[in-house]
Design a protein around this motif. Sequence first.
Motif, PDB file in Angstrom:
ATOM      1  N   GLN A  56      38.161  38.175  41.812  1.00  9.24           N
ATOM      2  CA  GLN A  56      38.327  39.621  41.975  1.00  9.24           C
ATOM      3  C   GLN A  56      38.388  40.019  43.440  1.00  9.24           C
ATOM      4  OE1 GLN A  56      39.055  41.723  39.607  1.00  9.24           O
ATOM      5  NE2 GLN A  56      38.757  40.310  37.935  1.00  9.24           N
ATOM      6  N   ASP A  57      37.582  39.382  44.275  1.00 15.29           N
ATOM      7  CA  ASP A  57      37.604  39.682  45.707  1.00 15.29           C
ATOM      8  C   ASP A  57      38.950  39.292  46.312  1.00 15.29           C
ATOM      9  OD1 ASP A  57      34.986  40.532  45.479  1.00 15.29           O
ATOM     10  OD2 ASP A  57      34.135  38.729  46.397  1.00 15.29           O
ATOM     11  N   LEU A  58      39.341  38.062  46.059  1.00 19.56           N
ATOM     12  CA  LEU A  58      40.585  37.555  46.624  1.00 19.56           C
ATOM     13  C   LEU A  58      41.787  38.374  46.166  1.00 19.56           C
ATOM     14  CD1 LEU A  58      42.198  35.530  48.259  1.00 19.56           C
ATOM     15  CD2 LEU A  58      42.004  33.925  46.352  1.00 19.56           C
ATOM     16  N   TYR A  59      41.830  38.686  44.894  1.00 19.64           N
ATOM     17  CA  TYR A  59      42.937  39.474  44.361  1.00 19.64           C
ATOM     18  C   TYR A  59      42.967  40.866  45.002  1.00 19.64           C
ATOM     19  CZ  TYR A  59      46.285  41.161  40.883  1.00 19.64           C
ATOM     20  OH  TYR A  59      47.387  41.677  40.255  1.00 19.64           O
ATOM     21  N   GLY A  60      41.809  41.457  45.198  1.00 19.73           N
ATOM     22  CA  GLY A  60      41.730  42.756  45.868  1.00 19.73           C
ATOM     23  C   GLY A  60      42.241  42.709  47.289  1.00 19.73           C
ATOM     24  N   TRP A  61      41.945  41.628  48.007  1.00 19.76           N
ATOM     25  CA  TRP A  61      42.441  41.485  49.391  1.00 19.76           C
ATOM     26  C   TRP A  61      43.955  41.329  49.404  1.00 19.76           C
ATOM     27  CZ3 TRP A  61      38.656  36.886  50.312  1.00 19.76           C
ATOM     28  CH2 TRP A  61      37.338  37.356  50.293  1.00 19.76           C
ATOM     29  N   ILE A  62      44.458  40.496  48.483  1.00 21.85           N
ATOM     30  CA  ILE A  62      45.903  40.242  48.441  1.00 21.85           C
ATOM     31  C   ILE A  62      46.665  41.528  48.150  1.00 21.85           C
ATOM     32  CG2 ILE A  62      47.747  39.054  47.185  1.00 21.85           C
ATOM     33  CD1 ILE A  62      45.719  36.734  46.751  1.00 21.85           C
ATOM     34  N   LEU A  63      46.144  42.325  47.214  1.00 23.57           N
ATOM     35  CA  LEU A  63      46.813  43.581  46.859  1.00 23.57           C
ATOM     36  C   LEU A  63      46.472  44.717  47.819  1.00 23.57           C
ATOM     37  CD1 LEU A  63      46.570  43.678  42.975  1.00 23.57           C
ATOM     38  CD2 LEU A  63      48.417  42.807  44.398  1.00 23.57           C
ATOM     39  N   GLU A  64      45.593  44.454  48.752  1.00 21.52           N
ATOM     40  CA  GLU A  64      45.135  45.433  49.738  1.00 21.52           C
ATOM     41  C   GLU A  64      44.420  46.608  49.078  1.00 21.52           C
ATOM     42  OE1 GLU A  64      47.662  45.475  53.498  1.00 21.52           O
ATOM     43  OE2 GLU A  64      49.154  45.022  51.924  1.00 21.52           O
ATOM     44  N   ARG A  65      43.751  46.317  47.994  1.00 21.07           N
ATOM     45  CA  ARG A  65      42.890  47.308  47.340  1.00 21.07           C
ATOM     46  C   ARG A  65      41.512  47.332  47.993  1.00 21.07           C
ATOM     47  NH1 ARG A  65      44.435  45.877  41.083  1.00 21.07           N
ATOM     48  NH2 ARG A  65      46.515  46.795  41.150  1.00 21.07           N
TER      49      ARG A  65
END
Length: 94
Positions: A56-65
């Motif tokens: 969840q952290d990594l995905y949030g960073w990638i999507l810039e959320r």
Amino acid sequence: MPTDHEPRRKKLKLRAWRRGFREADLILGPFADRYVPDFTESELDWFEIILDQPDQDLYGWILERAPTPPEFDGPLMDRLKAFRDIAHKSGPNG
């Protein structure tokens, strides 16, 4: 003396495709397929650490959320963020 990183590269590519979080798999897997074969040792180190981060952290960073922590931010994260748009346009079979 050059070091053969091929087994490490294969392991990282497999990990990128099999995180268990499909949305992340569809970005990280193709990214790994495209870039990991040419990564330097320090880039492999970075990618390995990135893959150790919670989905969840990594995905949030990638999507810039969510803001990327400074220790992971930089040219490789920028490349990964730019790649998400390519992965999204091509879809899971692209």
